[in-house]
Design a protein around this motif. Structure first.
Motif, PDB file in Angstrom:
ATOM      1  N   PHE A 163      66.679  22.430  -4.140  1.00  0.00           N
ATOM      2  CA  PHE A 163      66.258  23.558  -4.964  1.00  0.00           C
ATOM      3  C   PHE A 163      64.742  23.683  -5.087  1.00  0.00           C
ATOM      4  N   GLY A 164      63.989  22.987  -4.210  1.00  0.00           N
ATOM      5  CA  GLY A 164      62.554  23.248  -4.124  1.00  0.00           C
ATOM      6  C   GLY A 164      61.633  22.210  -4.717  1.00  0.00           C
ATOM      7  N   LEU A 165      62.034  20.942  -4.697  1.00  0.00           N
ATOM      8  CA  LEU A 165      61.212  19.892  -5.276  1.00  0.00           C
ATOM      9  C   LEU A 165      59.825  19.827  -4.647  1.00  0.00           C
ATOM     10  N   ASP A 166      59.719  20.119  -3.360  1.00  0.00           N
ATOM     11  CA  ASP A 166      58.426  20.048  -2.677  1.00  0.00           C
ATOM     12  C   ASP A 166      57.424  21.063  -3.230  1.00  0.00           C
ATOM     13  N   ASP A 167      57.909  22.221  -3.658  1.00  0.00           N
ATOM     14  CA  ASP A 167      57.021  23.295  -4.079  1.00  0.00           C
ATOM     15  C   ASP A 167      56.807  23.339  -5.586  1.00  0.00           C
ATOM     16  N   LYS A 168      57.886  23.245  -6.347  1.00  0.00           N
ATOM     17  CA  LYS A 168      57.821  23.326  -7.811  1.00  0.00           C
ATOM     18  C   LYS A 168      58.714  22.243  -8.396  1.00  0.00           C
ATOM     19  N   PRO A 169      58.181  21.028  -8.514  1.00  0.00           N
ATOM     20  CA  PRO A 169      59.020  19.874  -8.865  1.00  0.00           C
ATOM     21  C   PRO A 169      59.792  20.020 -10.169  1.00  0.00           C
ATOM     22  N   LEU A 170      59.143  20.433 -11.238  1.00  0.00           N
ATOM     23  CA  LEU A 170      59.833  20.503 -12.524  1.00  0.00           C
ATOM     24  C   LEU A 170      60.824  21.662 -12.561  1.00  0.00           C
TER      25      LEU A 170
END
Length: 269
Positions: free
Chosen positions: A153-160
């Motif tokens: 779900f996009g940890l690389d771009d927007k971790p939180l």
């Protein structure tokens, strides 16, 4: 419940958290004071960052107090960012693949808590992963799967935001399949530059999380329970919070799972 400790700041020997303090992580492996069970003997692990983007890692199924290699490594490895974990199994057998921290690329992740009804949710949760990320699914724990979902779900771009989506997806699926949702977790994760943590539970009974400065303020540690009796030094992180540790220091903000987003995406598609 598991116990863990994480650090970011000026490089220190890992033993500063793992073995040297009076209530070190190794002590907590057989004598935890803020967990449902005092013993966390179902394996342990370290992940540390050094000269390369990807972390080094050492895990084993022995209890932390019984592995002489752990004390030796902790006394020799100096790092400015590391994660350490002792496990009390809730889901998944006692084997190395189920020991934290979990690592994918430059990311490391460890977790304390549980997804209630996980056996009934596991197949649907795993089906959400891409083929590439499913290939990293080497164990059987809910912890590893929560990490992989955050990557999906996009940890690389927007971790939180990605972690909020992962938690929200688990809640939505639990309500759909089980008719209720019970998720409790305190997790730490890092990209090798920043250290993040989340403390959250659907029933406001999240596992404990504390923060304190280390080495005269040149770094901070995040722990499941304090490493010593200096009560004034330890600040409890509130339930429903995120923590970010970076070069600017420590910041605490609100954490709220992103429920309903997956259904809206599917409907829009």
């Amino acid at each position: 419940m598991c116990r863990w400790a994480a650090y970011r700041g000026a490089p220190v020997f890992i033993e500063e958290l793992v073995s040297s303090p009076a209530h070190s992580l190794i002590v907590q492996s057989h004598c935890a004071t803020m967990a449902h069970t005092a013993t966390n003997g179902d394996g342990f692990g370290l992940a540390w960052y050094g000269e390369r983007p990807e972390p080094g890692r050492y895990r084993d199924v022995l209890p932390a107090w019984a592995d002489c290699n752990l004390r030796s490594l902790a006394s020799q490895i100096r790092s400015g960012l590391f994660l350490a974990h002792v496990r009390a199994a809730t889901h998944g057998s006692t084997r190395r693949d189920n020991c934290h921290p979990f690592v994918v690329g430059n990311w490391s992740f460890m977790h304390n808590g549980q997804i209630s009804g996980f056996a009934h949710l596991r197949r649907r949760l795993e089906a959400e992963l891409s083929d590439v990320l499913f290939g990293f699914r080497t164990g059987t724990t809910d912890s590893e799967l929560l990490f992989l979902l955050a990557l999906q779900f996009g940890l690389d771009d927007k971790p939180l935001e990605a972690m909020a989506k992962a938690a929200g997806f688990v809640e939505d699926l639990s309500n759909e399949i089980l008719g209720h949702a019970l998720l409790r977790f305190t997790a730490a994760f890092s990209d090798g530059k920043n250290l993040f943590a989340v403390r959250y539970a659907t029933d406001a009974r999240a596992p404990t999380l504390y923060a304190a400065p280390v080495c005269g303020g040149s770094g901070h540690c995040l722990v499941s329970e304090p490493l010593d009796d200096e009560k004034d030094a330890w600040v409890e992180i509130p339930d429903g919070s995120t923590v970010i540790l970076n070069e600017r220091g420590l910041d605490v903000a609100l954490f709220e799972p992103a429920t309903g987003w997956a259904a809206r995406m599917r409907k829009a598609g």
